[in-house]
Write an enzyme that holds these catalytic residues in place. Structure first.
Site, PDB file in Angstrom:
ATOM      1  N   GLY A   1      -8.131 -11.044 -14.458  1.00  0.00           N
ATOM      2  CA  GLY A   1      -8.388  -9.716 -13.902  1.00  0.00           C
ATOM      3  C   GLY A   1      -7.185  -9.155 -13.152  1.00  0.00           C
ATOM      4  N   PRO A   2      -7.310  -7.921 -12.710  1.00  0.00           N
ATOM      5  CA  PRO A   2      -6.184  -7.249 -12.069  1.00  0.00           C
ATOM      6  C   PRO A   2      -5.962  -7.710 -10.630  1.00  0.00           C
ATOM      7  CG  PRO A   2      -8.106  -5.837 -12.041  1.00  0.00           C
ATOM      8  CD  PRO A   2      -8.498  -7.045 -12.832  1.00  0.00           C
TER       9      PRO A   2
ATOM     10  N   HIS B   1     -22.592 -15.325   6.634  1.00  0.00           N
ATOM     11  CA  HIS B   1     -21.918 -16.248   5.719  1.00  0.00           C
ATOM     12  C   HIS B   1     -20.577 -15.693   5.247  1.00  0.00           C
ATOM     13  CE1 HIS B   1     -21.374 -19.214   2.552  1.00  0.00           C
ATOM     14  NE2 HIS B   1     -22.465 -19.830   2.945  1.00  0.00           N
TER      15      HIS B   1
ATOM     16  N   PHE C   1      -7.070  -4.444  -5.409  1.00  0.00           N
ATOM     17  CA  PHE C   1      -8.234  -4.494  -4.524  1.00  0.00           C
ATOM     18  C   PHE C   1      -9.325  -3.547  -5.011  1.00  0.00           C
ATOM     19  CE2 PHE C   1     -10.314  -3.023  -0.455  1.00  0.00           C
ATOM     20  CZ  PHE C   1     -11.050  -4.183  -0.262  1.00  0.00           C
TER      21      PHE C   1
ATOM     22  N   GLY D   1     -15.061  -6.285  -4.554  1.00  0.00           N
ATOM     23  CA  GLY D   1     -14.300  -7.419  -4.045  1.00  0.00           C
ATOM     24  C   GLY D   1     -13.792  -8.288  -5.180  1.00  0.00           C
TER      25      GLY D   1
END
Length: 561
Positions: free
Chosen positions: A163-164, A82, A167, A172
């Site tokens: 949020g920032p 998926h 990465f 994730g």
């Protein structure tokens, strides 16, 4: 609960039971939240959770689950069939009782900001909560999946909503939104060929497929974009895949607006497309929970295809839907576990209607005040509506007008029957509320005031329930009259019994309204008492009139006095 919202988060883990147990504990740690379903998939390595509750409680449960997923799932190790972008991959809020889409949008923003601020996870908002039109579609946000997320976060056009823009290799990103009820639905094929399954998916889905010229080359517009030929259905997303666990290819489908595109229509179209390719649909599966309306509509559809009336009890509609769609091919489909409304309902609130005929009659014959006359009146009304539905269902089917009338009468009779069965227990609960109010202490002015308020509220409930029974019994009597007019000669006596039961139900419930109105006093209640007494009298008169009409017709036809 006065306000009910559903949350259906998808987590990127479908194999490690300890992780799923930790996520379940996180959800269930919040008071007022009911975890209804946990549906893991080993091949997809993904699990769909479903929980419901008051909005604040559901928001807290969603936040705790997202935090737990970030602690327990490492996206660097994740592999599955998926598409995914993060450990807590997608977290949608769905409006149920007392909630609007706007309420759920506010909830998505609230949780999204908290996840971004407190957990430091990049958050994208989608569907109704999206901040930009291009972010409404979940597939667009997940394009490139987890492997492409690092590059996406560097793109100024793909800065997260909360949020920032950094990465996070382990967690994730998380996509949070608000949407209508989505049904994740897989249709099974008798092939291992993923390509053939995807060919059918291209025909079904709204996005369709790329247009090709006579030479087989993809056709492009002047700006270089691929020209697409739309599929057969709107509000449908679909892909073909192969599931080794089942040894077959499936068409994996998301139905995003069931009012526009019903599940059974997609199933029938898939059967037709499969046959064109020499394939056969062997069954299907629903991932997670499904609203009962979906199965009701499917059951009605397949009954009508068979030439039968669709005005049958909900249990029969569900049974026909499960069998016709092959929902139990891969694993048992138990409606009590898979239908949202069946999971949410309180079994204790159904204590009387779940009794057998003998059990109800025996309990009624004891000194217990519940069930009493009110519940008995409601049961008589339910039997009246059921009989009216039977008479209509047995009407001749050679005349299209009669068939249409039969279907309309039968459908309404089923609804009235179900409402009156609900009233069997509702009347008992109303009486329990009155008893509870009477037992409240009254040793000082504050307690006496609180008790008076509770008594007024409980008494009004004890009035409203039988008032509803009188009104529905009048409708049952009218349905019996209409059914008798189109029914077979052999069912005239059944119509007469239906009308007699309806009149009895109306009269019995009318008595209950009057006796409880007598317990209200004071100027504040005077207008309510007058209006309610008049409303109940009108409904009772309507029931008497319709029942008398049926009685006269039946006696005349049967040679009675």
């Amino acid at each position: 609960m006065s306000r009910l919202v559903e949350c259906v988060p998808n987590f990127s883990e479908g194999r490690d039971r300890s992780v799923l147990d930790a996520l379940s504990r996180a959800v269930e740690s919040v008071d007022g939240v009911r975890l209804l379903d946990v549906d893991p998939g080993a091949a997809t390595n993904r699990t769909v959770f479903t929980f419901v509750g008051e909005p604040d409680a559901v928001a807290e449960a969603a936040f705790r689950a997202i935090a737990t997923a970030g602690e327990r799932i490492d996206m660097r190790q994740h592999r599955g069939e998926h598409a995914r972008i993060g450990a807590a991959d997608v977290v949608p809020f769905v409006p149920l009782d007392g909630m609007t889409m706007e309420d759920c949008v506010a909830l998505a923003w609230q949780v999204g900001q908290r996840v971004g601020d407190e957990l430091g996870i990049p958050v994208y908002l989608y569907e109704a909560a999206a901040t930009r039109p291009e972010r409404r579609n979940l597939a667009t946000i997940r394009a490139g999946e987890y492997e492409g997320l690092e590059a996406k976060l560097r793109d100024p056009l793909w800065q997260p909503d909360f949020g920032p823009a950094r990465f996070d290799a382990g967690r994730g990103a998380t996509v949070i939104g608000a949407r209508e009820f989505l049904v994740a639905y897989n249709i099974n094929l008798n092939t291992r060929d993923k390509k053939l399954a995807h060919e059918i998916a291209l025909e079904l889905r709204e996005a369709g497929r790329a247009e090709r010229g006579a030479d087989g080359a993809i056709v492009r517009d002047a700006d270089g974009k691929t020209r697409m030929r739309a599929g057969r259905f709107t509000h449908v997303k679909a892909v073909g895949w192969y599931i080794d666990e089942y040894g077959r290819a499936q068409i994996s489908i998301n139905l995003t607006n069931l009012n526009v595109t019903p599940l059974h229509a997609v199933f029938d179209a898939t059967c037709a497309e499969a046959e064109k390719r020499g394939l056969r649909v062997t069954g299907s599966e629903i991932v997670g929970l499904v609203p009962r309306a979906v199965l009701r509509a499917a059951g009605q559809h397949f009954l009508r295809k068979q030439g039968h009336t669709a005005a049958v009890p909900e249990s029969e509609l569900v049974h026909i839907a499960v069998r016709s769609l092959g929902l139990d091919e891969l694993k048992p489909f138990v409606p009590e576990e898979r239908v949202v409304e069946y999971r949410v309902r309180d079994a204790a609130a159904w204590r009387l209607r779940r009794l057998s005929l003998v059990g109800f009659a025996d309990l009624l014959s004891t000194e217990s005040p519940v069930p009493g006359g009110g519940s008995t009146a409601a049961l008589c009304g339910a039997l009246a509506a059921a009989l009216a539905g039977m008479v209509a269902g047995l009407a001749p089917r050679s005349d299209a007008k009669v068939v249409a009338a039969s279907e309309a009468i039968g459908t309404e009779a089923q609804a009235v029957k179900d409402e009156l069965l609900e009233a069997v227990d509702a009347d008992a609960r109303a009486f329990d509320a009155v008893l509870a109010a009477r037992r409240l202490p009254r040793t000082n002015d504050a307690e006496r005031t609180a008790r008076d308020v509770a008594m007024q509220s409980a008494t009004r409930l004890a009035i409203e329930v039988p008032l509803g029974v009188v009104q529905r019994a009048a409708r049952a009597a009218t349905l019996a009259r209409d059914a008798e007019r189109i029914g077979l000669a052999a069912t005239r006596s059944d119509a007469g019994v239906a009308a007699a039961c309806a009149r009895t139900a109306a009269e019995g419930a009318y008595y209950n309204v009057l006796v409880n109105l007598a317990d209200l006093d004071g100027a504040a209640d005077a207008a309510y008492v007058t209006e309610t007494r008049a409303s109940a009298a009108r409904a009772f008169a309507a029931a008497e009139g319709a029942a008398a009409s049926v009685s006269a017709a039946v006696r005349a036809a049967l040679g009675g006095a």
